[in-house]
Design a protein around this motif. Sequence first.
Motif, mmCIF file in Angstrom:
data_model
loop_
_atom_site.group_PDB
_atom_site.id
_atom_site.type_symbol
_atom_site.label_atom_id
_atom_site.label_comp_id
_atom_site.label_asym_id
_atom_site.label_seq_id
_atom_site.Cartn_x
_atom_site.Cartn_y
_atom_site.Cartn_z
ATOM 1 N N ASN A 42 32.254 -28.192 -66.084
ATOM 2 C CA ASN A 42 32.041 -29.400 -65.309
ATOM 3 C C ASN A 42 32.019 -29.043 -63.823
ATOM 4 O OD1 ASN A 42 32.228 -31.214 -67.595
ATOM 5 N ND2 ASN A 42 34.379 -30.647 -67.627
ATOM 6 N N THR A 97 32.684 -26.457 -72.318
ATOM 7 C CA THR A 97 31.795 -27.065 -71.339
ATOM 8 C C THR A 97 32.293 -26.735 -69.939
ATOM 9 O OG1 THR A 97 33.042 -29.135 -71.354
ATOM 10 C CG2 THR A 97 31.169 -29.009 -72.829
ATOM 11 N N ARG A 130 31.208 -30.709 -59.911
ATOM 12 C CA ARG A 130 31.003 -31.936 -59.153
ATOM 13 C C ARG A 130 30.599 -31.552 -57.735
ATOM 14 N NH1 ARG A 130 35.110 -36.997 -58.240
ATOM 15 N NH2 ARG A 130 33.743 -38.068 -56.804
#
Length: 110
Positions: free
Chosen positions: A35, A33, A37
């Motif tokens: 990620n 995955t 932000r």
Amino acid sequence: MSVRSSKPHEVVERALELSRADGCVVIADEESTANLRWAGNTLTTNGVTRGRTLTVVATVDGREGTASGVVSRSAVTLDELEPLVRAAEAAARNAGPAEDAQPLVTGGAA
């Protein structure tokens, strides 16, 4: 070489070599995955995670029929590979015969 750095099929083959059961199936499930932000329209942090789960299905033929045991674990190291296979074999020996047991598919080219 660690399990993480080895290819999934190499780990599966090694687990199959370790098996002492009458039948054995090993499944390597890999996932990754990304990620991201965001804050104030700007990327603040990012990272990629990877994981692997190994599932061992062992079958043991007995007088009353074939029993199976299934054990799954994630983040398995090479030192933990044999105990994982043994745990599946123990689960199969401790289980009762399965009513719907069928022989594993054999033969054929890899």
